[in-house]
Design an enzyme around this catalytic site. Structure first.
Site, PDB file in Angstrom:
ATOM      1  N   LYS A   1       0.827  -1.216   0.000  1.00 45.12           N
ATOM      2  CA  LYS A   1       0.000   0.000   0.000  1.00 45.12           C
ATOM      3  C   LYS A   1       0.860   1.265   0.000  1.00 45.12           C
ATOM      4  CE  LYS A   1      -4.198  -2.168   1.467  1.00 45.12           C
ATOM      5  NZ  LYS A   1      -5.216  -2.449   2.468  1.00 45.12           N
TER       6      LYS A   1
ATOM      7  N   ARG B   1      -3.104 -10.317   5.317  1.00 42.89           N
ATOM      8  CA  ARG B   1      -3.514 -10.401   3.903  1.00 42.89           C
ATOM      9  C   ARG B   1      -2.381  -9.827   3.054  1.00 42.89           C
ATOM     10  NH1 ARG B   1      -5.715  -7.202  -0.042  1.00 42.89           N
ATOM     11  NH2 ARG B   1      -7.361  -8.108  -1.308  1.00 42.89           N
TER      12      ARG B   1
HETATM   13  N1  HH2 Z   1      -7.133  -4.230   0.945  1.00 40.45           N
HETATM   14  C1  HH2 Z   1      -7.429  -4.310  -0.360  1.00 40.45           C
HETATM   15  C2  HH2 Z   1      -8.517  -5.071  -0.796  1.00 40.45           C
HETATM   16  N2  HH2 Z   1      -9.252  -5.782   0.075  1.00 40.45           N
HETATM   17  N3  HH2 Z   1      -9.694  -6.474   2.275  1.00 40.45           N
HETATM   18  C3  HH2 Z   1      -9.408  -6.427   3.585  1.00 40.45           C
HETATM   19  N4  HH2 Z   1     -10.140  -7.134   4.470  1.00 40.45           N
HETATM   20  N5  HH2 Z   1      -8.379  -5.675   4.077  1.00 40.45           N
HETATM   21  C4  HH2 Z   1      -7.583  -4.925   3.252  1.00 40.45           C
HETATM   22  O1  HH2 Z   1      -6.681  -4.233   3.753  1.00 40.45           O
HETATM   23  C5  HH2 Z   1      -7.870  -4.943   1.844  1.00 40.45           C
HETATM   24  C6  HH2 Z   1      -8.951  -5.749   1.385  1.00 40.45           C
HETATM   25  C7  HH2 Z   1      -6.603  -3.568  -1.362  1.00 40.45           C
HETATM   26  O2  HH2 Z   1      -5.635  -4.419  -1.935  1.00 40.45           O
HETATM   27  P1  HH2 Z   1      -5.791  -5.121  -3.372  1.00 40.45           P
HETATM   28  O3  HH2 Z   1      -6.878  -6.117  -3.326  1.00 40.45           O
HETATM   29  O4  HH2 Z   1      -4.507  -5.663  -3.841  1.00 40.45           O
HETATM   30  O5  HH2 Z   1      -6.089  -3.923  -4.333  1.00 40.45           O
HETATM   31  P2  HH2 Z   1      -7.358  -3.558  -5.203  1.00 40.45           P
HETATM   32  O6  HH2 Z   1      -8.439  -3.191  -4.230  1.00 40.45           O
HETATM   33  O7  HH2 Z   1      -6.884  -2.410  -6.052  1.00 40.45           O
HETATM   34  O8  HH2 Z   1      -7.755  -4.777  -6.006  1.00 40.45           O
END
Ligand code: HH2
Length: 288
Positions: A223, A257
């Protein structure tokens, strides 16, 4: 603290060891890996590679929640997710679906998912009923506003206390809807409606969220707060993420995660060894 996470079709003993949740983004536009795993076979191969790296759980998303991202229609999320989930459902690790949409979660549960990772903490009216009715595990995450608006000047009186109070309200709503406490894991929502300073503060005070009495999941991998001060792009935030991971585990996180499973498993195991000894030492000191 309740340490058994009841998920669909089983339980995970989170006291036994910290679990690593690998991320599979079946999206064209996720912030760190958008487009890499949009093709079903690429997503399936990636999921299996993460299992081989030591992932205890896999989290599949079909909608980016990066700041400014627009919502993806449920039919498209379903089309992206289902072939992948069906292929991986028998591979031996519990599957989580990263969605705030009850219709998408319902189809994912039918296809073999055991957990709903809802970054909106049951905002969709049908979601609580679905989780209660299916016995799925659920992650309730703190999010200020929506991904489209969340980074517009986020402010808190005291970010940790505000997030704790908000999560407590969402837990009460979940319990009223018939979801058992053992089904719930809480997440402070690093990066969701927070400045870099808010994110650092939340991690530094993670123990205060532990006082809510439910296991904590933290997602901080790649992030932007990890790279801002040094101007590092998403691909160069691993070391910072591992440092923050170690501290989150030391302060009580039970699920991490991450996109970078192999490195995170190694960091978590060491942080956990130290955290276990720290807890034992604190216990011994209390006994005197
Ligand atoms: N962060 C992201 C997405 N889902 N879910 C939980 N529970 N906690 C988190 O911190 C979280 C999440 C963001 O990461 P990513 O899925 O890689 O990115 P994007 O939302 O752009 O797909």
């Amino acid at each position: 603290m309740s340490s058994r996470w009841r998920i669909r079709g089983g339980t995970l003993d989170l006291a036994e060891r910290v679990r690593v949740m690998g991320v599979v983004n079946v999206t064209p536009d996720s912030f760190s890996d958008g487009g890499a795993f949009l093709e079903p076979q690429a997503a399936i191969d990636h999921a299996r590679a993460l299992i081989a790296e030591g992932a205890d759980l896999l989290d599949f998303g079909a909608e980016s929640t990066r700041p400014g991202a627009a919502a993806v229609p449920p039919a498209i999320q379903i089309e992206r997710l289902i072939p992948v989930l069906e292929a991986v459902a028998g591979d031996g690790v519990p599957i989580s679906v990263d969605t705030g949409c009850a219709a998408v979660a319902a189809r994912a549960l039918e296809a073999g998912a055991a957990i709903v990772n809802d970054v909106t903490a049951l905002r969709d009216r049908g979601m609580a009923e679905l989780v209660a009715g299916t016995g799925a595990g659920v992650v309730l995450m703190h999010l200020r506003g929506t991904p489209e608006t969340m980074q517009d000047d986020p402010r808190y009186d005291d970010v940790t206390r505000d997030v704790a109070a908000w999560l407590e309200v969402r837990v009460r709503a979940a319990r009223r809807a018939g979801i058992a406490s053992e089904q719930i894991v809480l997440d402070p929502g690093v990066g969701f409606g927070k400045t870099a300073a808010h994110n650092f503060e939340l991690i530094a005070r993670l123990e205060e969220l532990g006082a809510l009495g439910l296991p904590l999941l933290v997602g901080l991998s790649r992030k932007s707060f990890l790279g801002r001060a040094q101007g590092l792009p998403a691909g160069e935030r691993l070391e910072g993420g591992l440092a923050a991971t170690a501290i989150a585990v030391f302060l009580g996180a039970r699920v991490m995660r991450t996109h970078d499973v192999a490195a995170t498993v190694r960091a978590v195991r060491i942080a956990e060894e130290i955290a276990t000894r720290r807890r034992a030492a604190v216990e011994r000191a209390r006994e005197f």
